[in-house]
Enzyme design. Sequence first.
Site, mmCIF file in Angstrom:
data_model
loop_
_atom_site.group_PDB
_atom_site.id
_atom_site.type_symbol
_atom_site.label_atom_id
_atom_site.label_comp_id
_atom_site.label_asym_id
_atom_site.label_seq_id
_atom_site.Cartn_x
_atom_site.Cartn_y
_atom_site.Cartn_z
ATOM 1 N N HIS A 23 0.831 -1.201 0.000
ATOM 2 C CA HIS A 23 0.000 0.000 0.000
ATOM 3 C C HIS A 23 0.867 1.254 0.000
ATOM 4 O O HIS A 23 0.611 2.208 -0.747
ATOM 5 C CB HIS A 23 -0.907 0.002 1.228
ATOM 6 N N ASP A 128 -5.957 5.668 1.212
ATOM 7 C CA ASP A 128 -6.218 4.233 1.046
ATOM 8 C C ASP A 128 -7.615 3.938 1.567
ATOM 9 O O ASP A 128 -8.059 4.510 2.574
ATOM 10 C CB ASP A 128 -5.166 3.447 1.838
ATOM 11 N N ASN A 365 0.132 -5.243 -6.096
ATOM 12 C CA ASN A 365 1.326 -4.466 -6.417
ATOM 13 C C ASN A 365 2.242 -5.275 -7.340
ATOM 14 O O ASN A 365 2.736 -4.769 -8.358
ATOM 15 C CB ASN A 365 2.053 -4.101 -5.123
ATOM 16 N N SER A 366 2.485 -6.536 -7.003
ATOM 17 C CA SER A 366 3.332 -7.388 -7.835
ATOM 18 C C SER A 366 2.689 -7.673 -9.185
ATOM 19 O O SER A 366 3.372 -7.707 -10.216
ATOM 20 C CB SER A 366 3.631 -8.703 -7.112
ATOM 21 N N GLU A 369 2.945 -4.563 -11.484
ATOM 22 C CA GLU A 369 4.330 -4.361 -11.899
ATOM 23 C C GLU A 369 4.729 -5.386 -12.952
ATOM 24 O O GLU A 369 5.377 -5.049 -13.956
ATOM 25 C CB GLU A 369 5.259 -4.441 -10.684
ATOM 26 N N GLN A 386 -5.372 -12.087 -3.185
ATOM 27 C CA GLN A 386 -4.473 -12.812 -4.080
ATOM 28 C C GLN A 386 -5.120 -13.974 -4.843
ATOM 29 O O GLN A 386 -4.846 -14.148 -6.052
ATOM 30 C CB GLN A 386 -3.252 -13.286 -3.295
#
Length: 468
Positions: A23, A128, A365-366, A369, A386
Site C-alpha cells: 500500500h 487508502d 502491487n506485484s 508491476e 491474491q
Amino acid sequence: MEDQNDNDSHVAVVMVPFPAQGHLNQLLHLSHLVISYDIPVHYAGSAMHNHQAKVRVQGWDSESLTKIKFHDFQIPSYISPPPKPELSFHFPVHLGPLFDIPKHLRKPVSELLEQLSKKYHRVIVVHDCLMASVVQDVEFMTKVESFQFNPISAFYRFLGSWEEIAESDKPFQIDPSVNVPRCIPSDEGTMTPEVSRFFVDQQKFWGIESGRIYNTSRVIEGPYVELLEKLLGNDTENKHFVLGPFNPVEMSGNQKRHTCLEWLDEQNKGSVIYVSFGSTTSLTEEQIGELATGLERSGQKFIWVLRNADKADGFCSKKDRNPELPKGYEERVKGRGLVVHEWGPQLDILAHQSIGGFMSHCGWNSCIESVSMGVPIVAWPMHSDQPRNAILITEVLGIGVMVREWEDRGKLVSSVTIESAVKRLMATKEGAEIRKRASELGDSVRKSVSKGGASSLEMDAFIAHITR
C-alpha cells in the site's frame, strides 16, 4: 524554505497510505506522478513506515523524491509478533498491530489538513480505502476534497461489490460466461475475522469521497472498470479515475545497481524465472525445501528472493534468522540459480531482459508491476485478494499458470508440482504462447502511459479535475 511549487500552486495533494508495503509503495509511486505536474504532494504516515516507503521505492530519480514532503507522525510503540508460517493459513497475522494505527493518525492528519487549507485554495486527500476513518473529518472541511484509493484490482473490487448485493436487488444483469470466469475462489481463508471487522469498520466512513482512484489500466481491466462504473456510479460527484500503472515502466539509470542485476546481465534473454512472495508471506521450512527442489529439478534458471516477512514494527533486523535452504543448495545451483537473502529490487528485476517469468503470490502491487513489464506469472496466491487476482492473471488475461488451486491451500505443495508449473511456463509451447500474450499486453500498457496514451490522458483528466 518553501518550494517554488508551493508558491505557484493553488492546490496541494495529501497522500494517506495504509502502513503495509504494498500500500505504501503504490501511493508513493502516485506521489511522483502528481509531482511531475508541479503540484505539491504531502505524504502522511508514521515516521517508521514513511522511512520504509522511501528506502524501498524504485524507478524514480532522487530529485523527484526530495520534492515530496513527508510528515512523520509519531504513534505509540508496540511489539510485533514474529511471522508464523502455516500451511493451512498464510494470512500475516503478525501484522495485526498495523490495524490499530489508523486510530492514532486521525488527529495529526486532520491538523495537517487544517493547516494546508489555510494556505491553499483546495486540498486534495488521496487516502487508502483502509484509512477512511483517518480522514473522516474531511466531511466538515470546506476546502478539502477526498478521493478513495483502491489498492486492488478492478476485477477483485467488482466481484466483492457485486456479491454484497442480494440477487433481488442487483441493478442489472451480467453474463457470467463473459464477466465471471468459472471457479472463482471463495473468500474463505483469505483473512482473519479480526481483519474482516476492521474492513467493515473502515467501510462505515466510505461515501464522503468525491471519487475513486485505481492503480490499474483500462487496457488490462477495461470491462471490470466499466462494470464498476455502472454499479457504483460515475458522474461529476463520484468519478472513477483509472490512472495506473503508477510504477515507472522505464527504469531510471541513475540508481546504484543491486548485485543480482549483474548476474542477470550474464543470462540469456527471457531465460530466468524470478521467485518472490512479497513482503508479508513466510513459508514453512518444509515448503521452502520443496520449492528449492522444484526449482532445481525444473532445469530452468532462477533468481529467488528468500527472506523473512516484514514485521509490523518495520524491517526485519539482522538478528532475525533467515529462512534456511537445504544444505549445500546454493553451491549446487551456482551459475543456474541465485538466491537473494535481502530485500530485492523487484522493479529492476522484472524490467530486466533476462526475466521470462515471475513466480508470485499475486499481491496486486506485484501483479501490476509484472503486467506493466510484460512478464507472465506463475501464480501461487497466499491470502487476501491474491486468490482472485490469480484468476484474473491466469483465466481472464491468459498471462499465467496456476501452481495450485485455492481449495488446496492447506496442503504442502510438492516439488513435483512446482517443477511442473515452472516448466509449463518456461519450457512448453503453451508457455511460449502465454509469454507472448504477456509481452503484448505489457507493450499495450506501456503505450497507455506514454504521452497521448489512454492512462496518460486519464491522469491528465484527474489533474485537470483536482485543479479546476
